[in-house]
Design an enzyme around this catalytic site. Structure first.
Site, PDB file in Angstrom:
ATOM      1  N   HIS A  42       0.837  -1.211   0.000  1.00  0.00           N
ATOM      2  CA  HIS A  42       0.000   0.000   0.000  1.00  0.00           C
ATOM      3  C   HIS A  42       0.863   1.248   0.000  1.00  0.00           C
ATOM      4  CE1 HIS A  42       1.160  -0.309   4.220  1.00  0.00           C
ATOM      5  NE2 HIS A  42       0.854   0.989   4.339  1.00  0.00           N
ATOM      6  N   ASP A 101       0.723   5.046   1.930  1.00  0.00           N
ATOM      7  CA  ASP A 101      -0.028   5.747   2.968  1.00  0.00           C
ATOM      8  C   ASP A 101      -0.734   6.924   2.290  1.00  0.00           C
ATOM      9  OD1 ASP A 101       1.046   3.973   4.792  1.00  0.00           O
ATOM     10  OD2 ASP A 101       2.693   5.304   5.362  1.00  0.00           O
ATOM     11  N   HIS A 131       4.796   0.277  -0.008  1.00  0.00           N
ATOM     12  CA  HIS A 131       5.463  -0.574   0.977  1.00  0.00           C
ATOM     13  C   HIS A 131       4.521  -1.623   1.556  1.00  0.00           C
ATOM     14  CE1 HIS A 131       3.649   2.850   3.072  1.00  0.00           C
ATOM     15  NE2 HIS A 131       3.613   2.123   4.168  1.00  0.00           N
ATOM     16  N   ARG A 162       6.646  -8.807  16.034  1.00  0.00           N
ATOM     17  CA  ARG A 162       7.273  -7.566  15.560  1.00  0.00           C
ATOM     18  C   ARG A 162       6.349  -6.405  15.896  1.00  0.00           C
ATOM     19  NH1 ARG A 162       6.878  -4.664  10.662  1.00  0.00           N
ATOM     20  NH2 ARG A 162       8.588  -3.189  10.573  1.00  0.00           N
TER      21      ARG A 162
HETATM   22  C1  OGA Z   1       1.487   1.133   8.130  1.00  0.00           C
HETATM   23  C2  OGA Z   1       2.705   0.428   7.685  1.00  0.00           C
HETATM   24  C3  OGA Z   1       4.623  -0.933   8.209  1.00  0.00           C
HETATM   25  C4  OGA Z   1       5.311  -1.554   9.374  1.00  0.00           C
HETATM   26  O1  OGA Z   1       1.088   0.941   9.305  1.00  0.00           O
HETATM   27  O2  OGA Z   1       0.933   1.907   7.313  1.00  0.00           O
HETATM   28  O3  OGA Z   1       3.041   0.552   6.541  1.00  0.00           O
HETATM   29  O4  OGA Z   1       6.503  -1.836   9.254  1.00  0.00           O
HETATM   30  N1  OGA Z   1       3.406  -0.311   8.570  1.00  0.00           N
HETATM   31  O5  OGA Z   1       4.680  -1.760  10.402  1.00  0.00           O
HETATM   32 NI    NI Z   2       2.039   2.202   5.576  1.00  0.00          NI
END
Ligand code: OGA
Ligand code: NI
Length: 387
Positions: free
Chosen positions: A253, A255, A309, A319
């Protein structure tokens, strides 16, 4: 809790963590998050198919992404030569893939670590206690598991606590959490409130650096633009997963917000799509990841790239990440000097963050075509402009 019969390997087993509504499509939006229970799920050898993602989305990482590590101390101390160096590195990263790391970002010592600990404390509470902070559908703030309120397939393997932030007083983050979790849990609200305020301050500094990196005559354009803005703070908690090659913590996605500052713990998981392949953003002690989002891409008239990402999961380890998304209050209008020259025509229509948020919250999954689809939708629905 609902009971659901699922057929796995030709054996009918009873899964106490899935709500039968999920299998009925649109109804799934009516569920509350008690239906996904990761404490049970993480021990199952077979992950339910609702958590599987298409093959192209789960293609494995192809190595580490070599990101610039930008030291903010010179800029924060007013050193002009160091500011220009930092701005140049920001510019290159943002024109390439839209992501970079920052160190010496001015955070009070220990605050980031404390906030990570507090997120573990929250996610370690009993399911019933976490559900006191349940996200009421249609609201931003609250706890969810597997996003099963919004989707019925390609579910993310994560629990999230999302908190709307606005510079106060009032202390909205603290007030939300304490009102839901009770006075015994005041510490959670207090630490997250302090963390959000520090994040908001950092976003303001980064906005100025972004302005400088674009060579704007008024280097405070973006800082001023975001001064009255708000933010969204999200704690992600990714439990271990027995089939990590099929599931994702967060699917691919962009942001939709302006810029994102992300703190990951020491477990690998964040990946960025660069040069046609997924690449890992390795955790680096003391560093925050900064991502350009769709709104900032529009604010830069498309010069800076919104970062595409995802987060992967693994078999052994929990994690955690803490993510702060910045949102502007006003109309999204790039600085005039970026759109006035003949070569640089306007790439996106005027819009407000409220409109984009509405578009992306309506069950639509954000990806690297969102800004384009949203722009076309706005153009074909001029009446939406006043929403
Ligand atoms: C998000 C995201 C990535 C992560 O919350 O928008 O991309 O590493 N998180 O948690
Ligand atoms: Ni994100």
């Amino acid at each position: 809790m609902y009971l659901d019969k699922t057929i796995l390997n030709n054996t009918v087993i009873v899964c106490p963590y899935l709500n039968p509504f999920k299998l009925k499509g649109p109804k799934s939006r009516e569920m509350n998050s008690s239906d996904v229970n990761f404490s049970l799920l993480q021990n199952q050898l077979n992950v339910p198919a609702e958590f599987f993602w298409p093959e192209k989305d789960v293609a494995p990482s192809d190595g580490d992404l070599d990101l610039p590590v930008i030291d903010l101390s010179g800029f924060l101390n007013g050193n002009e030569a160091e500011t220009q160096l930092a701005a140049k590195a920001v510019r290159e990263a943002c024109m390439g893939h839209g992501t970079f790391l920052v160190v010496n970002h001015g955070f009070k010592s220990g605050l980031a670590e404390k906030a990570l600990e507090i997120s573990s404390l929250f996610f370690g509470l009993s399911k019933d206690e976490k559900l006191k902070a349940y996200r009421i559908p249609g609201n931003i703030s609250g706890y969810t598991a597997g996003h099963s309120q919004r989707f019925s397939s390609n579910l993310p393997w994560n629990e999230t606590l999302t908190l709307a932030f606005k510079k106060g007083p009032p202390h909205v983050v603290e007030e939300f959490l304490t009102s839901r979790l009770g006075n015994d849990r005041q510490e959670i609200g207090k630490v997250f409130q302090e963390f959000c305020e520090a994040m908001n301050g950092l976003i303001m500094d980064l906005m100025e650096l972004l302005g400088i990196s674009m060579g704007l005559k008024d280097r405070t354009y973006y800082r001023r633009f975001f001064e009255d803005g708000s933010g969204i703070f999200r704690c992600n908690y990714y439990p271990p997963c027995k089939q990590p090659e099929k599931a994702l913590g967060v699917g691919p996605h962009n942001d939709p917000t302006a810029i994102t500052v992300l703190l990951q713990d020491d477990v690998v998981g964040l990946e960025v799509f660069v040069g046609g392949r997924w690449q890992t953003v390795r955790p680096r002690p003391g560093a925050f990841v900064v991502n350009v989002g769709d709104t900032f891409m529009a604010l830069s008239n498309g010069n800076y790239k919104s970062c595409y990402h995802r987060a992967v999961v693994n078999k052994e380890k929990v994690r955690r990440s803490l993510v702060f998304f910045s949102c502007p209050r006003e109309d999204i209008v790039p600085p005039p000097e970026l759109v006035e020259s003949k070569e640089a025509s306007r790439q996106y229509p005027d819009f407000t963050w409220a409109q984009l948020q509405k578009f992306t919250q309506s069950g639509y999954r954000v990806d690297n075509t969102t800004l384009h689809n949203f722009s076309s939708w706005l153009a074909s629905n001029p009446d939406k402009k006043s929403t």
